[in-house]
Scaffold this active site. Structure first.
Site, PDB file in Angstrom:
ATOM      1  N   HIS A  85      -2.969   2.927  -0.380  1.00  0.00           N
ATOM      2  CA  HIS A  85      -3.449   3.235  -1.725  1.00  0.00           C
ATOM      3  C   HIS A  85      -2.515   4.270  -2.173  1.00  0.00           C
ATOM      4  O   HIS A  85      -2.487   4.662  -3.331  1.00  0.00           O
ATOM      5  CB  HIS A  85      -4.685   3.838  -1.993  1.00  0.00           C
ATOM      6  CG  HIS A  85      -4.941   4.953  -1.029  1.00  0.00           C
ATOM      7  ND1 HIS A  85      -5.221   5.359   0.134  1.00  0.00           N
ATOM      8  CD2 HIS A  85      -5.172   6.340  -1.765  1.00  0.00           C
ATOM      9  CE1 HIS A  85      -5.341   6.614   0.415  1.00  0.00           C
ATOM     10  NE2 HIS A  85      -5.319   7.073  -0.669  1.00  0.00           N
TER      11      HIS A  85
HETATM   12  C1  UD1 Z   1      -7.702   9.797  -4.913  1.00  0.00           C
HETATM   13  C2  UD1 Z   1      -6.733  11.028  -4.324  1.00  0.00           C
HETATM   14  C3  UD1 Z   1      -6.173  10.907  -3.027  1.00  0.00           C
HETATM   15  C4  UD1 Z   1      -7.364  10.097  -1.996  1.00  0.00           C
HETATM   16  C5  UD1 Z   1      -7.919   8.716  -2.797  1.00  0.00           C
HETATM   17  C6  UD1 Z   1      -8.784   8.139  -1.841  1.00  0.00           C
HETATM   18  C7  UD1 Z   1      -6.046  12.587  -5.813  1.00  0.00           C
HETATM   19  C8  UD1 Z   1      -4.641  13.125  -6.603  1.00  0.00           C
HETATM   20  N1  UD1 Z   1      -5.718  11.519  -5.277  1.00  0.00           N
HETATM   21  O1  UD1 Z   1      -6.545   8.903  -5.154  1.00  0.00           O
HETATM   22  O2  UD1 Z   1      -5.753  12.034  -2.461  1.00  0.00           O
HETATM   23  O3  UD1 Z   1      -6.726   9.766  -0.716  1.00  0.00           O
HETATM   24  O4  UD1 Z   1      -8.399   9.389  -3.744  1.00  0.00           O
HETATM   25  O5  UD1 Z   1      -9.164   7.201  -2.693  1.00  0.00           O
HETATM   26  O6  UD1 Z   1      -6.967  13.449  -6.340  1.00  0.00           O
HETATM   27  N2  UD1 Z   1     -10.328   3.581  -9.532  1.00  0.00           N
HETATM   28  C9  UD1 Z   1     -11.474   2.936  -9.766  1.00  0.00           C
HETATM   29  N3  UD1 Z   1     -12.762   3.304  -9.372  1.00  0.00           N
HETATM   30  C10 UD1 Z   1     -12.889   4.405  -9.008  1.00  0.00           C
HETATM   31  C11 UD1 Z   1     -11.815   5.311  -8.594  1.00  0.00           C
HETATM   32  C12 UD1 Z   1     -10.627   4.961  -8.983  1.00  0.00           C
HETATM   33  O7  UD1 Z   1     -11.018   1.718 -10.194  1.00  0.00           O
HETATM   34  O8  UD1 Z   1     -14.137   4.724  -8.495  1.00  0.00           O
HETATM   35  C13 UD1 Z   1      -9.089   3.261  -9.808  1.00  0.00           C
HETATM   36  C14 UD1 Z   1      -8.799   3.698 -11.289  1.00  0.00           C
HETATM   37  O9  UD1 Z   1      -8.057   2.668 -12.013  1.00  0.00           O
HETATM   38  C15 UD1 Z   1      -7.699   4.935 -11.140  1.00  0.00           C
HETATM   39  C16 UD1 Z   1      -7.113   4.513  -9.704  1.00  0.00           C
HETATM   40  O10 UD1 Z   1      -8.258   3.928  -9.013  1.00  0.00           O
HETATM   41  O11 UD1 Z   1      -7.051   5.000 -12.167  1.00  0.00           O
HETATM   42  C17 UD1 Z   1      -6.780   5.911  -8.962  1.00  0.00           C
HETATM   43  O12 UD1 Z   1      -7.928   6.677  -8.762  1.00  0.00           O
HETATM   44  P1  UD1 Z   1      -7.400   8.398  -8.684  1.00  0.00           P
HETATM   45  O13 UD1 Z   1      -8.866   9.069  -8.320  1.00  0.00           O
HETATM   46  O14 UD1 Z   1      -6.786   8.800  -9.983  1.00  0.00           O
HETATM   47  O15 UD1 Z   1      -6.615   8.576  -7.628  1.00  0.00           O
HETATM   48  P2  UD1 Z   1      -6.681   7.706  -6.243  1.00  0.00           P
HETATM   49  O16 UD1 Z   1      -5.402   6.754  -6.170  1.00  0.00           O
HETATM   50  O17 UD1 Z   1      -7.944   7.059  -5.824  1.00  0.00           O
END
Ligand code: UD1
Length: 396
Positions: free
Chosen positions: A221
């Site tokens: 991821h």
């Molecule tokens: C975040 C953390 C990362 C961690 C990861 C675990 C930061 C900078 N990154 O990254 O260190 O390893 O979490 O998962 O804080 N999304 C959903 N549902 C959710 C959450 C996210 O669909 O419940 C999707 C959204 O499209 C979002 C994307 O995932 O834009 C990324 O989510 P985000 O929280 O921005 O970062 P992660 O890549 O999950």
């Protein structure tokens, strides 16, 4: 003493669970006046049930007292939104400490708000460094450590990193690993999970215990791996080759699913998000929904090996003695390489394939001389709460 625990994203939940339990254990043994009041604030950075609620249920974490419901956005907007919504909480609650864990955007956002309001910040999992400033987590780690009052470290490299950044020694405490507290507590309970049967990975062979089909577990991821079409294609090409020798089970992160669809890479996968059953359509990467804590733990310790770009899984696989091939060029958790089962394989297609095949061939010998890192013993959270209490007494 009053503390606020901050959680935001999936890897935070298993770190906060033992801290909440340690406070409860303290409160059960002391007089009313010495009790710690604790509140859980969820920023809402992760909001899907499978990325959040499932972990609260599996780990029996109390429902958050406050949910800031920030959701997804760009880094700047997400971080700023968390800060805007956390500030009034602190002004109302006025805790003695804000406890932040790990390295996600919620960690730095809430630390920054707290420190500017004069509330002390304790950072759990401080000092880890990949020395790669293109990783958003590295920036979050460096900044959070720079402004924290108490820094709880999981491995010895963390002490050295913090000292070389000029953090005073008296702020640094080597306490072990709260995530491993959670793993050790739930290891036996995870045996009850039926995830292997549900995915067609375990079947009855007339014996007392079920036979488990050999498989590799995959998680992916990191933005540096999945947001870049060329790099993701190289990694998928390697995985595709590996899946000809061993089936790959892939609980998929929402970010990765989005990118796979955007880049049109569906053909690397079998039965996207519909699960699979043994014998069907082999030689593919099998995508399944993000798993809960107990199901994932069972998938991890039952796997022949794990391929990952996660930070936490490098540590969990070390404790479980499962070979871990890390699809990154570096790690902020070097103890998992020097003492554990972790091998850094980078993102080059041929190297990933070569190293994985070597591991599959030598599977039986690979764990010799591996050990569990110091203080990863299930008691890190108790040490942390003890240090917080002593520090609070000194300040009063
Ligand atoms: C975040 C953390 C990362 C961690 C990861 C675990 C930061 C900078 N990154 O990254 O260190 O390893 O979490 O998962 O804080 N999304 C959903 N549902 C959710 C959450 C996210 O669909 O419940 C999707 C959204 O499209 C979002 C994307 O995932 O834009 C990324 O989510 P985000 O929280 O921005 O970062 P992660 O890549 O999950």
């Amino acid at each position: 003493m009053k503390i606020i625990h901050v959680v935001g994203a999936r890897p935070n939940f298993m770190k906060v669970a033992p801290l909440v339990d340690a406070v409860k254990a303290h409160n059960a043994t002391c007089a009313e006046a010495c009790r710690i009041k604790q509140l859980i604030v969820h920023t809402g950075q992760h909001y899907d049930d499978k990325m959040s609620k499932l972990f609260f249920d599996d780990l029996e974490i109390p429902k958050p007292d406050i949910n800031l419901e920030v959701g997804s956005a760009s880094h700047a907007v997400q971080t700023a939104e968390i800060m805007k919504r956390f500030e009034p909480v602190l002004l109302t609650e006025r805790p003695d400490y804000v406890l932040v864990v790990g390295d996600v955007n919620s960690t730095i956002a809430c630390s920054l708000v707290a420190v500017k309001l004069g509330v002390r910040v304790a950072h759990v999992e401080a000092g880890l460094r990949s020395f790669d400033r293109t990783m958003p987590e590295e920036i979050n780690r460096i900044l959070t450590d720079a402004i924290s009052d108490i820094l709880f470290v999981t491995e010895e490299s963390g002490i050295n990193n913090l000292r070389s950044e000029g953090i005073p020694t008296e702020k640094i405490h080597f306490v072990g690993n709260v995530m491993i507290d959670t793993l050790l507590k739930h290891r036996i309970k995870a045996d009850q999970s039926s995830v292997l049967e549900n995915l067609g990975l375990a079947f009855d062979n007339g014996m007392e215990s079920k036979q488990v089909k050999p498989y590799a577990l995959l998680t992916l991821h990191r933005p540096s791996n999945v947001d870049n079409k060329r790099i993701l294609q190289g990694i998928l090409a390697a995985l595709s080759e590996i899946s000809k020798r061993i089936p790959i089970i892939f609980p998929i992160h929402p970010r990765t699913l989005k990118k796979i669809r955007e880049f049109g890479f569906d053909s690397y996968f079998s039965k996207l998000l519909t699960g699979w059953s043994a014998g069907s359509d082999l030689n593919k990467i099998y995508v399944v929904e993000p798993q809960g804590y107990l199901d994932f733990l069972k998938l991890l310790y039952s796997a022949k090996l794990v391929l990952t770009d996660s930070g936490g899984i490098q540590e969990e696989s070390t404790v479980l003695g499962v070979v871990c091939l890390t699809i990154r060029d570096n790690t902020e958790r070097p103890v998992t390489v020097s003492e554990g089962t972790n091998i850094i394989v980078g993102t080059d297609r041929d190297v990933i394939i070569d190293k994985t095949f070597i591991c599959l061939d030598k599977q039986l010998n690979i764990n010799i001389n591996k050990k569990v890192p110091r203080l990863w013993d299930g008691n890190a959270a108790l040490r942390i709460i003890d240090i917080l209490l002593k520090s609070h007494c000194r300040l009063k």
